[in-house]
Design a protein around this motif. Structure first.
Motif, short mmCIF file in Angstrom:
data_model
loop_
_atom_site.label_atom_id
_atom_site.label_comp_id
_atom_site.label_asym_id
_atom_site.label_seq_id
_atom_site.Cartn_x
_atom_site.Cartn_y
_atom_site.Cartn_z
N VAL A 169 0.84 -1.21 0.00
CA VAL A 169 0.00 0.00 0.00
C VAL A 169 0.87 1.25 0.00
O VAL A 169 0.55 2.24 -0.67
CB VAL A 169 -0.97 -0.01 1.20
CG1 VAL A 169 -1.62 1.34 1.40
CG2 VAL A 169 -2.03 -1.07 1.00
N GLY A 170 1.98 1.22 0.71
CA GLY A 170 2.88 2.38 0.73
C GLY A 170 3.45 2.69 -0.64
O GLY A 170 3.46 3.85 -1.08
N LYS A 171 3.91 1.67 -1.33
CA LYS A 171 4.49 1.90 -2.65
C LYS A 171 3.42 2.28 -3.68
O LYS A 171 3.60 3.19 -4.48
CB LYS A 171 5.25 0.66 -3.11
CG LYS A 171 6.52 0.44 -2.33
CD LYS A 171 7.32 -0.69 -2.91
CE LYS A 171 8.54 -0.95 -2.06
NZ LYS A 171 9.72 -0.32 -2.56
N ILE A 172 2.30 1.55 -3.67
CA ILE A 172 1.25 1.83 -4.64
C ILE A 172 0.59 3.17 -4.35
O ILE A 172 0.29 3.95 -5.26
CB ILE A 172 0.21 0.69 -4.66
CG1 ILE A 172 0.84 -0.58 -5.19
CG2 ILE A 172 -1.00 1.07 -5.50
CD1 ILE A 172 -0.03 -1.81 -5.05
N GLY A 173 0.38 3.46 -3.07
CA GLY A 173 -0.26 4.74 -2.71
C GLY A 173 0.59 5.94 -3.10
O GLY A 173 0.06 6.93 -3.61
N SER A 174 1.89 5.84 -2.88
CA SER A 174 2.75 6.98 -3.25
C SER A 174 2.79 7.15 -4.76
O SER A 174 2.78 8.28 -5.27
CB SER A 174 4.15 6.80 -2.69
OG SER A 174 4.79 5.70 -3.29
N ALA A 234 0.40 6.28 -6.84
CA ALA A 234 -0.92 6.77 -7.25
C ALA A 234 -1.06 8.27 -6.97
O ALA A 234 -1.62 9.01 -7.79
CB ALA A 234 -2.01 5.99 -6.52
N MET A 235 -0.56 8.71 -5.83
CA MET A 235 -0.63 10.15 -5.51
C MET A 235 0.21 10.96 -6.48
O MET A 235 -0.17 12.05 -6.91
CB MET A 235 -0.18 10.41 -4.08
CG MET A 235 -1.14 9.93 -3.04
SD MET A 235 -2.69 10.80 -3.17
CE MET A 235 -3.81 9.46 -2.97
N GLY A 236 1.38 10.43 -6.85
CA GLY A 236 2.22 11.13 -7.82
C GLY A 236 1.55 11.22 -9.17
O GLY A 236 1.62 12.26 -9.85
N ALA A 237 0.89 10.14 -9.58
CA ALA A 237 0.21 10.15 -10.87
C ALA A 237 -1.00 11.08 -10.85
O ALA A 237 -1.27 11.78 -11.82
CB ALA A 237 -0.23 8.73 -11.25
N MET A 238 -1.71 11.10 -9.73
CA MET A 238 -2.89 11.98 -9.63
C MET A 238 -2.51 13.45 -9.55
O MET A 238 -3.30 14.31 -9.92
CB MET A 238 -3.75 11.59 -8.42
CG MET A 238 -4.56 10.33 -8.66
SD MET A 238 -5.77 9.99 -7.38
CE MET A 238 -4.76 9.70 -5.97
N LYS A 293 -8.66 5.21 -11.62
CA LYS A 293 -7.93 4.05 -12.10
C LYS A 293 -6.86 3.59 -11.11
O LYS A 293 -6.47 2.43 -11.11
CB LYS A 293 -7.27 4.36 -13.44
CG LYS A 293 -8.26 4.61 -14.54
CD LYS A 293 -7.55 4.95 -15.84
CE LYS A 293 -8.58 5.26 -16.93
NZ LYS A 293 -7.94 5.68 -18.16
N ALA A 294 -6.37 4.48 -10.28
CA ALA A 294 -5.26 4.16 -9.38
C ALA A 294 -5.73 3.61 -8.04
O ALA A 294 -5.07 2.74 -7.46
CB ALA A 294 -4.40 5.39 -9.16
N LEU A 295 -6.84 4.10 -7.52
CA LEU A 295 -7.27 3.69 -6.19
C LEU A 295 -7.67 2.22 -6.08
O LEU A 295 -7.46 1.62 -5.02
CB LEU A 295 -8.40 4.60 -5.70
CG LEU A 295 -7.94 6.03 -5.38
CD1 LEU A 295 -9.12 6.86 -4.91
CD2 LEU A 295 -6.85 6.03 -4.34
N PRO A 296 -8.24 1.58 -7.10
CA PRO A 296 -8.51 0.13 -6.95
C PRO A 296 -7.26 -0.70 -6.72
O PRO A 296 -7.32 -1.75 -6.06
CB PRO A 296 -9.18 -0.24 -8.28
CG PRO A 296 -9.80 1.01 -8.75
CD PRO A 296 -8.87 2.10 -8.31
N PHE A 297 -6.12 -0.26 -7.21
CA PHE A 297 -4.89 -1.01 -6.98
C PHE A 297 -4.48 -0.96 -5.51
O PHE A 297 -3.91 -1.91 -4.99
CB PHE A 297 -3.76 -0.48 -7.87
CG PHE A 297 -3.98 -0.81 -9.32
CD1 PHE A 297 -3.85 -2.10 -9.77
CD2 PHE A 297 -4.32 0.18 -10.21
CE1 PHE A 297 -4.05 -2.42 -11.10
CE2 PHE A 297 -4.53 -0.11 -11.54
CZ PHE A 297 -4.39 -1.42 -12.00
N VAL A 298 -4.79 0.15 -4.84
CA VAL A 298 -4.52 0.23 -3.40
C VAL A 298 -5.40 -0.78 -2.67
O VAL A 298 -4.96 -1.45 -1.73
CB VAL A 298 -4.76 1.66 -2.90
CG1 VAL A 298 -4.58 1.74 -1.39
CG2 VAL A 298 -3.81 2.63 -3.59
N GLY A 299 -6.65 -0.89 -3.09
CA GLY A 299 -7.55 -1.88 -2.48
C GLY A 299 -7.09 -3.30 -2.70
O GLY A 299 -7.24 -4.16 -1.83
#
Length: 128
Positions: A83-88, A90-94, A103-109
């Motif tokens: 979650v730490g790697k994917i969340g960071s 995803a935030m950078g992409a957003m 598109k990015a938040l389902p990957f965190v889930g």
């Protein structure tokens, strides 16, 4: 990255072996046939097999709980790392394109689902 994969593989192997040992130890133990012996021999005999079976049952229960705790602990640590790697990322992409949030938040889930799998494995270890 290869070190982390190796550690996860070794942990999964350890949990598998611990679960198998817990299942094998809980199998019923066949006792030897009972014979009559003189009282002098009974006084010098070893402790009754019932106490040994009770001690084995205690060891099996504790091994199950240790294996379940390790399963949940490692799954939650791995889920937190994911979650730490994917969340960071995803935030950078957003921050560059706000339309990517859907598109990015389902990957965190999906990464959080790792913790749920660890819980399910622990539940199966305890129940079975």
């Amino acid at each position: 990255m290869n070190k982390k994969g190796f550690v996860v593989a070794v942990a999964a192997l350890f949990l598998s072996v611990a679960g198998l040992c817990a299942q094998e130890a809980s199998a019923p133990v066949e006792s030897a046939p009972v014979t009559t012996v003189p009282e002098t021999v009974v006084a010098e005999a070893a402790p009754a097999p019932a106490s040994a079976e009770a001690a084995a049952a205690v060891d099996t229960g504790s091994l199950k709980f240790v294996a379940a705790a390790i399963a949940v602990g490692l799954a939650c640590i791995a889920g937190g790392m994911a979650v730490g790697k994917i969340g960071s990322a995803a935030m950078g992409a957003m921050s560059e394109n706000a339309e990517l949030s859907g598109k990015a938040l389902p990957f965190v889930g999906l990464a959080e689902g790792i913790c749920l799998w660890g819980f399910l494995v622990a539940l199966l270890i305890i129940i079975l």
